[in-house]
Enzyme design. Structure first.
Site, PDB file in Angstrom:
ATOM      1  N   HIS A  51      55.036  43.502   9.869  1.00 13.42           N
ATOM      2  CA  HIS A  51      54.097  44.360   9.149  1.00 13.42           C
ATOM      3  C   HIS A  51      54.561  44.561   7.700  1.00 13.42           C
ATOM      4  O   HIS A  51      55.728  44.853   7.452  1.00 13.42           O
ATOM      5  CB  HIS A  51      54.036  45.711   9.868  1.00 13.42           C
TER       6      HIS A  51
ATOM      7  N   HIS B 112      50.160  48.528  -1.048  1.00 15.34           N
ATOM      8  CA  HIS B 112      49.473  49.315  -0.013  1.00 15.34           C
ATOM      9  C   HIS B 112      48.705  50.505  -0.565  1.00 15.34           C
ATOM     10  O   HIS B 112      47.584  50.779  -0.147  1.00 15.34           O
ATOM     11  CB  HIS B 112      50.477  49.794   1.035  1.00 15.34           C
TER      12      HIS B 112
HETATM   13  O1  G3P Z   1      46.564  45.533   9.102  1.00 15.61           O
HETATM   14  C1  G3P Z   1      47.065  46.464   9.978  1.00 15.61           C
HETATM   15  C2  G3P Z   1      47.709  47.644   9.315  1.00 15.61           C
HETATM   16  O2  G3P Z   1      48.484  47.216   8.231  1.00 15.61           O
HETATM   17  C3  G3P Z   1      46.698  48.650   8.859  1.00 15.61           C
HETATM   18  O3  G3P Z   1      47.264  49.822   8.357  1.00 15.61           O
HETATM   19  O4  G3P Z   1      47.937  51.290   6.522  1.00 15.61           O
HETATM   20  O5  G3P Z   1      49.593  49.731   7.467  1.00 15.61           O
HETATM   21  O6  G3P Z   1      47.729  48.890   6.066  1.00 15.61           O
HETATM   22  P1  G3P Z   1      48.164  49.920   7.052  1.00 15.61           P
HETATM   23 MG    MG Z   2      48.057  46.749   6.179  1.00 18.31          MG
END
Ligand code: G3P
Ligand code: MG
Length: 250
Positions: free
Chosen positions: A10, A52
């Site tokens: 992630h 982000h």
């Molecule tokens: O793409 C999945 C996840 O990354 C969505 O939440 O806030 O971590 O971008 P976030």
């Molecule tokens: Mg994301």
């Protein structure tokens, strides 16, 4: 069938490196990952960067928002010090360079379109065009498993991406599955639904799979839960804990 890796780091390298940086990708690669999720938005000049939060300050040591800066100015800002002094000076990546690096190193990408407010369609259009140009070879060869998957909470961004590059696969991101997920998925022409695993049930997972859609979960950090989700038929997920859930997790 899900043609992509099942375990994704992630935001590049999970929580083991500063999110959405090249250092993060390298950290994920050091852990064996060859697949990542990361976030993209447009700077003031319409050039996409890997980031982000539209509002700077949390990870980027500067005031204001992403649309107050041109991309090259953002690329001089420090996106690493917040995580640790050894990452001081780690820049905000330009999407073009970041994606090129991943492609060159065989790192598959789930590119999350994360538009700054008001830039939904422009973000979808620009990122889809650039991604489809970068992967023109894989698209022409029909190598589905190499082509990135665009995902977004923004349906406007997904529609714009579809218009700009119809052959690029897209996924709809949701917190919980909405009651009309079938209609939404069909209307957007997406290949998968990306769901918060905390809001997913086994019955819903079975329904999504029965509908012929891919099913991806975010963000799964507990190995026991990861195993449970895979047992439900979830195709893939991203994790912050690349130290606990490796690329070959089963
Ligand atoms: O793409 C999945 C996840 O990354 C969505 O939440 O806030 O971590 O971008 P976030
Ligand atoms: Mg994301």
């Amino acid at each position: 069938m899900w043609p992509y890796p099942r375990m994704l780091a992630h935001r590049g390298g999970g929580t083991l490196a500063p999110e959405n940086t090249l250092a993060g990708v390298k950290r994920g690669m050091a852990a064996g990952f060859r697949a990542i999720e990361y976030d993209v938005m447009l700077a003031r000049d319409g050039v996409p960067v890997v980031l982000h939060d539209p509002l700077l300050g949390r990870t980027v040591a500067a005031p204001g928002s992403v649309t107050d800066y041109d991309a090259l100015a953002l690329a001089t800002l420090d996106a690493g010090s917040w995580f640790g002094p050894e990452y001081a000076g780690e820049p905000v990546p330009l999407f073009a360079e970041f994606a090129q690096y991943c492609k060159a190193h065989g790192v598959w990408m789930n590119i999350e379109l994360k538009p700054a407010p008001g830039f939904d369609a422009a973000t979808g259009t620009t990122v889809a065009r650039m991604t489809s140009a970068l992967f023109a070879d894989a698209l022409a060869a029909g190598e589905r498993g190499r082509v990135p998957l665009l995902s977004s909470f923004s349906e406007a961004a997904l529609q714009a991406a579809r218009a700009a590059a119809p052959r690029l696969p897209r996924a709809l991101l949701v917190d919980a599955l909405p009651p009309d997920w079938r209609e939404r998925a069909a209307g957007l022409g997406v290949v998968a639904l990306h769901v918060d695993h905390l809001a997913l049930t086994a019955a819903q997972a079975a329904d999504v799979k029965a509908a012929g859609l891919g099913l991806f979960c975010y963000t799964v950090n507990d190995p026991a839960r990861a195993r449970e989700l895979l047992g439900w038929g979830v195709d893939a997920f991203c994790t912050d804990r690349i130290d606990l859930i490796g690329p070959d997790f089963r």
